[in-house]
Design a protein around this motif. Structure first.
Motif, mmCIF file in Angstrom:
data_model
loop_
_atom_site.group_PDB
_atom_site.id
_atom_site.type_symbol
_atom_site.label_atom_id
_atom_site.label_comp_id
_atom_site.label_asym_id
_atom_site.label_seq_id
_atom_site.Cartn_x
_atom_site.Cartn_y
_atom_site.Cartn_z
ATOM 1 N N ARG A 167 0.760 -1.044 -0.004
ATOM 2 C CA ARG A 167 -0.010 -0.020 0.041
ATOM 3 C C ARG A 167 0.853 1.372 0.136
ATOM 4 O O ARG A 167 0.695 2.327 -0.728
ATOM 5 C CB ARG A 167 -0.934 -0.039 1.355
ATOM 6 N N MET A 168 2.036 1.326 0.546
ATOM 7 C CA MET A 168 2.863 2.584 0.897
ATOM 8 C C MET A 168 3.554 2.746 -0.685
ATOM 9 O O MET A 168 3.332 3.773 -1.010
ATOM 10 C CB MET A 168 3.807 2.209 2.065
ATOM 11 N N GLN A 169 3.848 1.581 -1.320
ATOM 12 C CA GLN A 169 4.464 2.018 -2.447
ATOM 13 C C GLN A 169 3.388 2.268 -3.750
ATOM 14 O O GLN A 169 3.816 3.072 -4.435
ATOM 15 C CB GLN A 169 5.238 0.673 -2.876
ATOM 16 N N LEU A 170 2.387 1.877 -3.495
ATOM 17 C CA LEU A 170 1.153 1.994 -4.403
ATOM 18 C C LEU A 170 0.917 3.427 -4.248
ATOM 19 O O LEU A 170 0.621 4.195 -5.197
ATOM 20 C CB LEU A 170 0.039 1.176 -4.238
ATOM 21 N N VAL A 171 0.802 3.896 -3.237
ATOM 22 C CA VAL A 171 0.464 5.263 -2.868
ATOM 23 C C VAL A 171 1.508 6.182 -3.508
ATOM 24 O O VAL A 171 0.880 7.278 -4.065
ATOM 25 C CB VAL A 171 0.483 5.570 -1.280
ATOM 26 N N LYS A 172 2.547 5.994 -3.226
ATOM 27 C CA LYS A 172 3.603 6.868 -3.877
ATOM 28 C C LYS A 172 3.759 6.912 -5.476
ATOM 29 O O LYS A 172 3.685 7.694 -5.888
ATOM 30 C CB LYS A 172 4.951 6.442 -3.433
ATOM 31 N N PHE A 173 3.247 5.756 -6.027
ATOM 32 C CA PHE A 173 3.302 5.658 -7.281
ATOM 33 C C PHE A 173 1.799 6.358 -7.988
ATOM 34 O O PHE A 173 2.041 7.323 -8.840
ATOM 35 C CB PHE A 173 3.371 4.133 -7.875
ATOM 36 N N LEU A 174 0.925 6.187 -7.104
ATOM 37 C CA LEU A 174 -0.342 6.929 -7.844
ATOM 38 C C LEU A 174 -0.246 8.170 -7.599
ATOM 39 O O LEU A 174 -0.909 9.020 -8.293
ATOM 40 C CB LEU A 174 -1.636 6.092 -7.264
ATOM 41 N N GLU A 175 0.440 8.771 -6.539
ATOM 42 C CA GLU A 175 0.666 10.094 -6.252
ATOM 43 C C GLU A 175 1.839 10.897 -7.214
ATOM 44 O O GLU A 175 1.965 11.844 -6.902
ATOM 45 C CB GLU A 175 0.768 10.442 -4.788
ATOM 46 N N GLU A 176 1.986 10.206 -8.147
ATOM 47 C CA GLU A 176 2.937 10.712 -9.173
ATOM 48 C C GLU A 176 4.406 10.678 -9.042
ATOM 49 O O GLU A 176 5.031 11.525 -9.333
ATOM 50 C CB GLU A 176 2.377 11.887 -9.911
ATOM 51 N N GLY A 177 4.551 9.676 -7.862
ATOM 52 C CA GLY A 177 6.155 9.604 -7.546
ATOM 53 C C GLY A 177 6.628 8.528 -8.244
ATOM 54 O O GLY A 177 6.260 7.965 -9.129
ATOM 55 N N ASP A 178 7.974 8.365 -7.970
ATOM 56 C CA ASP A 178 8.965 7.216 -8.802
ATOM 57 C C ASP A 178 8.318 5.846 -8.311
ATOM 58 O O ASP A 178 7.671 5.801 -7.309
ATOM 59 C CB ASP A 178 10.208 7.464 -8.237
ATOM 60 N N ILE A 179 8.492 5.169 -9.408
ATOM 61 C CA ILE A 179 8.106 3.594 -8.932
ATOM 62 C C ILE A 179 9.182 2.996 -8.151
ATOM 63 O O ILE A 179 10.390 2.842 -8.680
ATOM 64 C CB ILE A 179 8.029 3.000 -10.448
ATOM 65 N N GLU A 180 8.976 2.726 -6.900
ATOM 66 C CA GLU A 180 10.149 2.068 -5.950
ATOM 67 C C GLU A 180 9.740 0.613 -5.754
ATOM 68 O O GLU A 180 10.357 0.100 -4.694
ATOM 69 C CB GLU A 180 9.891 2.850 -4.584
ATOM 70 N N PHE A 181 9.008 0.169 -6.707
ATOM 71 C CA PHE A 181 8.895 -1.421 -6.437
ATOM 72 C C PHE A 181 10.056 -2.067 -6.898
ATOM 73 O O PHE A 181 10.579 -1.939 -7.862
ATOM 74 C CB PHE A 181 7.510 -1.935 -7.348
ATOM 75 N N PRO A 182 10.529 -3.155 -6.254
ATOM 76 C CA PRO A 182 11.455 -4.056 -6.803
ATOM 77 C C PRO A 182 11.363 -4.594 -8.026
ATOM 78 O O PRO A 182 9.884 -5.012 -8.366
ATOM 79 C CB PRO A 182 11.838 -5.092 -5.785
ATOM 80 N N ASP A 183 12.224 -5.140 -8.525
ATOM 81 C CA ASP A 183 12.108 -5.903 -9.954
ATOM 82 C C ASP A 183 11.098 -7.260 -9.711
ATOM 83 O O ASP A 183 10.633 -7.619 -10.393
ATOM 84 C CB ASP A 183 13.336 -6.310 -10.653
ATOM 85 N N VAL A 184 11.710 -7.900 -8.564
ATOM 86 C CA VAL A 184 11.142 -9.131 -8.336
ATOM 87 C C VAL A 184 10.473 -9.262 -6.706
ATOM 88 O O VAL A 184 11.280 -8.519 -5.698
ATOM 89 C CB VAL A 184 12.184 -10.407 -8.397
ATOM 90 N N ILE A 185 9.655 -9.731 -6.412
ATOM 91 C CA ILE A 185 8.696 -9.882 -5.106
ATOM 92 C C ILE A 185 8.626 -11.396 -4.787
ATOM 93 O O ILE A 185 7.733 -12.114 -5.640
ATOM 94 C CB ILE A 185 7.605 -9.132 -4.730
ATOM 95 N N ASP A 186 9.114 -12.127 -3.993
ATOM 96 C CA ASP A 186 9.145 -13.452 -3.670
ATOM 97 C C ASP A 186 8.037 -13.752 -2.625
ATOM 98 O O ASP A 186 8.169 -13.304 -1.343
ATOM 99 C CB ASP A 186 10.194 -13.969 -3.341
ATOM 100 N N LEU A 187 6.888 -14.146 -3.119
ATOM 101 C CA LEU A 187 5.751 -14.540 -2.109
ATOM 102 C C LEU A 187 5.958 -16.164 -1.728
ATOM 103 O O LEU A 187 4.825 -16.370 -1.044
ATOM 104 C CB LEU A 187 4.341 -14.229 -2.675
ATOM 105 N N THR A 188 6.909 -16.535 -2.145
ATOM 106 C CA THR A 188 6.872 -18.140 -1.858
ATOM 107 C C THR A 188 7.004 -18.328 -0.258
ATOM 108 O O THR A 188 7.595 -17.787 0.378
ATOM 109 C CB THR A 188 8.335 -18.693 -2.101
ATOM 110 N N PRO A 189 6.033 -19.141 0.420
ATOM 111 C CA PRO A 189 6.132 -19.258 1.683
ATOM 112 C C PRO A 189 7.534 -19.620 2.213
ATOM 113 O O PRO A 189 8.290 -20.576 1.795
ATOM 114 C CB PRO A 189 5.139 -20.499 2.100
ATOM 115 N N LYS A 190 7.968 -19.103 3.242
ATOM 116 C CA LYS A 190 9.336 -19.561 3.746
ATOM 117 C C LYS A 190 9.233 -20.655 4.692
ATOM 118 O O LYS A 190 8.328 -20.704 5.528
ATOM 119 C CB LYS A 190 9.975 -18.263 4.546
#
Length: 479
Positions: A456-479
């Motif tokens: 949510r924090m990263q999406l807010v930044k993007f939609l408020e016309e900030g830079d895209i700060e998402f990483p290239d890869v997000i790993d949701l594999t259970p640890k």
């Protein structure tokens, strides 16, 4: 003018690139009750648009919309939510607490607009194909027999709507995009942000190309590019291999991994069934029914996996059981699928119009993955020639080239629209970013909401016309 007193009814004339287009906006306040008991006030309205701008049709379509106003002190560009399908309804979802939670989050940033696309949901005319047919389960079904059954249903639906005077060829993604722009203008917005998945991404990409100056930001997931309506056999097989690898690492499936893994097991099963189908007796209510399980049925079962947790469990269980000689799960699936029903007419109007490029069609015909999966584009090949549609052409199917900031979120386990599609789309988006969600499925956006705390924090930044700060890869594999 309906049960409501209209707060606004404005006839607007605007100049479009195909000539003068008229649309009528009507709206009134409305109170909704969300499924958790919350009361929400919205602006509920309709937009009347020409059925066909290409043919200058005098007929009008009515598209319902809700506008929800933000309380943000400095609102970002209004967010338009684009439903998938084609033909799904965002209007129907609003009162569901789970979906409204997404809307409520966006409302902290900007106005939110949801609407039903032409021919879908609560739009008028409300398009549907009610006819059904019963497929036999006690014998193998040849491709030409299945195609003939589908064609009879399609022709019945086609003839019914044409008798009503509907121009089925006017229901395509280009007209859909022009509807969105009419709604944008009618609501008084200069620029908007788009959020859409699957067909919603397909539509959003075309809108982005057609109206580049009207889009502030876009968020797409489960991405279907402009030339991806026909399914990619190699991409689907690659996704199924990733699903099989992920399944092999899951504790609850640890004792069910077939020799060589699930794809090798599937190959063994198909080799046996190509040599001869098997008959299984299963209970159907109070009777025992003989069900024939053949290679065609198993290929359909194998290809229907969107990478979601439940789908993967059912898929892995069915393949492991068949590899061990137990075809009862497949037989029960055949019973569930014996009631043949055509999809929403929008599926055929939109998808047949989007079509496939000559180059990609040639590639798919020779794709080696077809030997395992069968013809996964059988439906389009069997039906599109019978359904009136306006082919949108090579320019429509070309790569979208844009300087608009676009965030693409795509799951590695998405077999409906494999991530290989998203990688192709990313080539033309010069300010776009593809985030590969390891362990994500067709709904990668929602996977991240549920399982990645910074979302949510990263999406807010993007939609408020900030830079895209998402990483290239997000790993949701259970640890």
């Amino acid at each position: 003018m309906t049960m409501y007193r209209w707060a606004m009814a404005i006839l607007l004339w605007c100049a479009a690139d195909a000539g003068a287009v008229d649309y009528l906006l009507q709206s009134a306040p409305k109170s909704l009750t969300i499924s958790d008991g919350t009361r929400v006030d919205v602006e509920a309205g309709t937009l009347q648009v020409p059925e066909s701008r290409a043919n200058r049709s005098p007929r009008r379509l009515t598209l319902p919309y809700y506008r929800l106003k933000t309380t943000a002190a400095k609102p970002a560009a209004p967010i338009f939510l684009l439903a998938g399908g084609p033909g799904s309804s965002w209007i129907d979802r609003v009162e569901d607490a789970e979906y409204f939670g997404e809307i409520a989050f966006y409302l902290t940033l900007a106005d939110v607009v949801v609407f039903d696309q032409r021919g879908g949901g609560r739009s008028l005319p409300a398009m549907h194909c009610p006819d059904t047919a019963e497929l036999p389960v006690d014998r193998a079904l040849a491709d030409d027999e299945l195609a003939a059954a589908m064609q009879r249903l399609l022709i019945s639906c086609r003839d019914r709507w044409q008798a009503e005077g509907v121009d089925l060829a006017a229901y395509n993604t280009d007209e859909n995009a022009r509807d969105i722009d009419d709604l944008r203008q009618a609501l008084g917005y200069r620029r908007i942000s788009l959020v859409g998945g699957s067909y919603g991404a397909h539509l959003g990409l075309h809108y982005l190309r057609r109206y580049p100056g009207s889009v502030a930001r876009a968020v797409f997931f489960g991405i279907e590019g402009p030339d991806h309506t026909w399914d990619n056999p190699s991409g689907k097989l690659a996704a199924l291999r990733r699903i099989a690898d992920a399944a092999a690492r899951r504790p609850e499936l640890a004792d069910q991994v077939p020799q060589g893994g699930w794809i090798e097991a599937l190959q063994r099963v198909l080799k046996r069934l190509d040599a001869g189908a098997v008959t299984v007796h299963v209970d159907d209510g109070n009777a025992s029914v003989a069900v024939v399980v053949d290679a065609t049925l198993v290929r359909q079962i194998a290809g229907r996996n969107d990478g979601s947790r439940d789908a993967t469990l059912r898929w892995a269980e069915a393949i492991a059981a068949m590899d061990a000689g137990d075809y009862s799960i497949a037989a029960r699936m055949a019973l569930q699928r014996r009631h043949l029903r055509m999809d929403s007419p929008m599926h055929y109007s939109m998808d047949c119009a989007s079509g496939i490029s000559t180059q990609r069609r040639r590639r798919y015909r020779s794709d080696p993955a077809t030997a395992l999966l069968g013809d996964i584009n059988f439906e389009y090949a069997a039906l599109c020639d019978l359904w009136p549609h306006r082919d949108l052409g090579a320019g429509f199917r070309a790569d979208v080239v844009s300087d608009t900031p676009v965030l693409m979120l795509h799951g590695t386990l998405d077999a409906s629209t494999p991530i290989e599609n998203a990688r192709e789309v990313a080539r033309g988006l010069r300010r776009g970013k593809l985030v590969e969600v390891i362990g994500g499925n067709h709904g990668a956006l929602y996977n991240l909401y549920a399982r990645w705390p910074p979302m949510r924090m990263q999406l807010v930044k993007f939609l408020e016309e900030g830079d895209i700060e998402f990483p290239d890869v997000i790993d949701l594999t259970p640890k």
